[in-house]
Design a protein around this motif. Structure first.
Motif, mmCIF file in Angstrom:
data_model
loop_
_atom_site.group_PDB
_atom_site.id
_atom_site.type_symbol
_atom_site.label_atom_id
_atom_site.label_comp_id
_atom_site.label_asym_id
_atom_site.label_seq_id
_atom_site.Cartn_x
_atom_site.Cartn_y
_atom_site.Cartn_z
ATOM 1 N N LYS A 1 1.538 -1.262 -0.373
ATOM 2 C CA LYS A 1 0.265 -0.148 0.013
ATOM 3 C C LYS A 1 0.966 1.024 -0.256
ATOM 4 O O LYS A 1 1.093 2.161 -0.500
ATOM 5 N N LYS A 2 1.678 1.247 0.636
ATOM 6 C CA LYS A 2 2.559 2.697 1.558
ATOM 7 C C LYS A 2 3.518 2.504 -0.389
ATOM 8 O O LYS A 2 4.059 4.047 -0.778
ATOM 9 N N VAL A 3 3.724 1.657 -0.735
ATOM 10 C CA VAL A 3 4.644 1.718 -2.452
ATOM 11 C C VAL A 3 4.002 1.901 -3.277
ATOM 12 O O VAL A 3 4.136 2.844 -4.413
ATOM 13 N N ASP A 11 -8.016 1.290 6.248
ATOM 14 C CA ASP A 11 -8.151 2.465 7.471
ATOM 15 C C ASP A 11 -8.569 3.628 6.640
ATOM 16 O O ASP A 11 -9.707 4.568 7.045
ATOM 17 N N GLU A 12 -7.845 3.663 5.172
ATOM 18 C CA GLU A 12 -8.626 4.877 4.250
ATOM 19 C C GLU A 12 -9.538 4.893 3.596
ATOM 20 O O GLU A 12 -10.698 6.038 4.112
ATOM 21 N N ALA A 72 -16.616 7.264 6.181
ATOM 22 C CA ALA A 72 -17.501 7.451 7.487
ATOM 23 C C ALA A 72 -18.148 8.588 7.587
ATOM 24 O O ALA A 72 -19.528 8.707 8.898
ATOM 25 N N LYS A 73 -18.334 9.651 6.931
ATOM 26 C CA LYS A 73 -19.031 10.572 7.172
ATOM 27 C C LYS A 73 -20.365 11.170 6.392
ATOM 28 O O LYS A 73 -21.123 11.705 6.166
ATOM 29 N N TYR A 74 -20.239 9.693 5.670
ATOM 30 C CA TYR A 74 -21.413 9.525 4.892
ATOM 31 C C TYR A 74 -22.821 8.941 5.522
ATOM 32 O O TYR A 74 -22.463 8.684 6.637
ATOM 33 N N LYS A 75 -24.495 9.817 5.207
ATOM 34 C CA LYS A 75 -25.357 8.549 6.426
ATOM 35 C C LYS A 75 -25.610 7.670 5.110
ATOM 36 O O LYS A 75 -26.496 6.807 5.781
ATOM 37 N N TYR A 133 -17.198 -1.917 9.514
ATOM 38 C CA TYR A 133 -16.885 -2.510 11.034
ATOM 39 C C TYR A 133 -15.673 -2.937 11.716
ATOM 40 O O TYR A 133 -15.857 -2.421 12.899
ATOM 41 N N ALA A 134 -14.848 -2.921 11.115
ATOM 42 C CA ALA A 134 -13.625 -3.458 11.802
ATOM 43 C C ALA A 134 -13.206 -1.930 12.160
ATOM 44 O O ALA A 134 -12.429 -2.034 13.512
#
Length: 394
Positions: free
Chosen positions: A233-235, A304-305, A311-314, A341-342
């Protein structure tokens, strides 16, 4: 100065391969990916590359040849679709566990049966847990750009994993678009040479590739492979940032479109994201805001991203162009809801649409159905059915 050109998605992938000039390309024709090795074979015949082109007898043989070439210390590439990818199945796992950064152009097509040559994502979704990095492309430009970045990502010493670059069969693979190509010398400088530390033809450091691996070590090797996927992912982020400096074209783990002020969001892969963006613009002009979230990197899955952004959406509608046959939702849906969920994100109401199977056309009014339902859920907080089919004759 970028080179302006008109190419189909397949030709764009082949041109990227030409500029990279791999040591070996082994391939077997299958619709709709046939043009990729076909175009590339003309570059070989014309002396534009010095690649060893191997026309094999099956896709299983194509991946086997790529495994042999990469294990010997070469840079290997191929292309396939649908049943061709399925015929490679056992070899996909072998390439990944052997830590061989082969690059595969996957031109997405329905995986039989029934026999069908048109686009959905059942082929690459079926291989999503085979240990390959998966990158998805909305249009021809993205297919070209992602191919240029794939070797850099897979060959990174922290990764050493094969990479699958996906685009939609016929919809982008055979559509001609205006593209900005990178100059050959800049591609070669960006991609660089492949100089593995360990390979079969290195007499100074003999190794084995693909030996019997009992329970005494197999678990540890799988753990190392899993860590490489985590590190990828970071690469991807680093290589994409470097590519932006070279071209001005920005790529991340995903794209969020029309997000400002939106409470509803639609998640969709590949070419349908373009249609969804068009509809989002129409709705915005009417004062209705729906965001479009387009995953680019699907394996590794950026949990994570994704959780942080969504998260901001309804209300969120996740569109799957593949059926998992698990009676619980498509592959994108189950991965996205697991991520939310995680990470303890319980606010958004999330629904799923299965669409476009077997190449069923997806029009703007189909997308409007999804937008309207998502806006309704955002306004009321009520969900009637989580698992839905879009555009099917029930």
């Amino acid at each position: 100065m970028a080179i302006r050109e008109r190419l189909s998605g397949n030709e764009a992938m082949a041109v990227a391969m030409k500029q990279i000039n791999p040591d070996v390309v082994a391939a077997f024709p299958i619709t709709p990916s046939t043009e990729v090795p076909q175009y590339f074979s003309t570059f070989v015949a014309n002396g534009q590359v010095d690649t060893e082109f191997v026309p094999v007898e099956s896709e299983h043989s194509a991946m086997s040849a790529c495994i042999g070439a990469q294990a010997a210390g070469g840079r290997a590439m191929t292309a396939t679709s649908a049943n061709g990818l399925a015929l490679m199945w056992e070899c996909l796992y072998i390439a990944a566990c052997s830590r061989l950064p082969i690059v595969l152009a996957c031109v997405n097509r329905t995986l039989s049966g029934p026999l069908n040559i048109h686009n959905d994502h059942s082929d690459s979704m079926g291989a999503r847990d085979s240990g390959w990095i998966q990158i998805y492309s909305e249009n021809c430009q993205e297919a070209y750009d992602n191919m240029l970045m794939a070797n850099r990502i897979g060959e990174h010493p922290d990764v050493l994993l094969p990479v699958m670059v996906c685009q939609d069969g016929f919809i982008t693979s055979h559509a001609i678009e205006n593209l900005d190509l990178v100059e050959d010398d800049k591609v070669k400088a960006f991609v660089g040479e492949y100089n593995p530390e360990e390979y079969l033809l290195n007499r100074e450091n003999p190794i084995a590739v693909g030996p019997l691996d009992h329970f005494t070590h197999c678990f540890e090797h799988k753990r190392q492979q899993a860590q490489a996927m985590m590190d990828a992912k970071k690469v991807v982020i680093e290589v994409s940032a470097e590519f932006e400096k070279l071209t001005g074209r920005s790529y991340g783990l995903f794209e969020e479109y029309n997000a400002e002020g939106a409470e509803a969001c639609v998640v969709v892969l590949n070419s349908t994201a373009g249609t969804a963006k068009y509809v989002a613009d129409q709705y915005k002009a009417q004062g209705k805001k729906v965001a479009v979230f387009k995953p680019r990197l699907y394996r590794p899955f950026p949990v994570d991203e994704i959780a942080e952004v969504l998260a901001k959406y309804k209300a969120i509608a996740i569109m799957d162009k593949a059926e998992s046959f698990n009676a619980a939702g498509g592959p994108l849906f189950t991965d996205f809801t697991s991520a939310l969920y995680a990470k303890g994100v319980f606010g958004p109401k999330v629904i799923n649409y299965i669409y476009g199977l077997g190449g069923r056309d997806v029009k703007t009014d189909d997308i409007e159905v999804v937008f309207n339902k998502t806006l309704e859920i955002a306004a009321t907080g009520k969900v009637d059915t989580v698992f839905n089919y879009l555009g099917v004759r029930e």
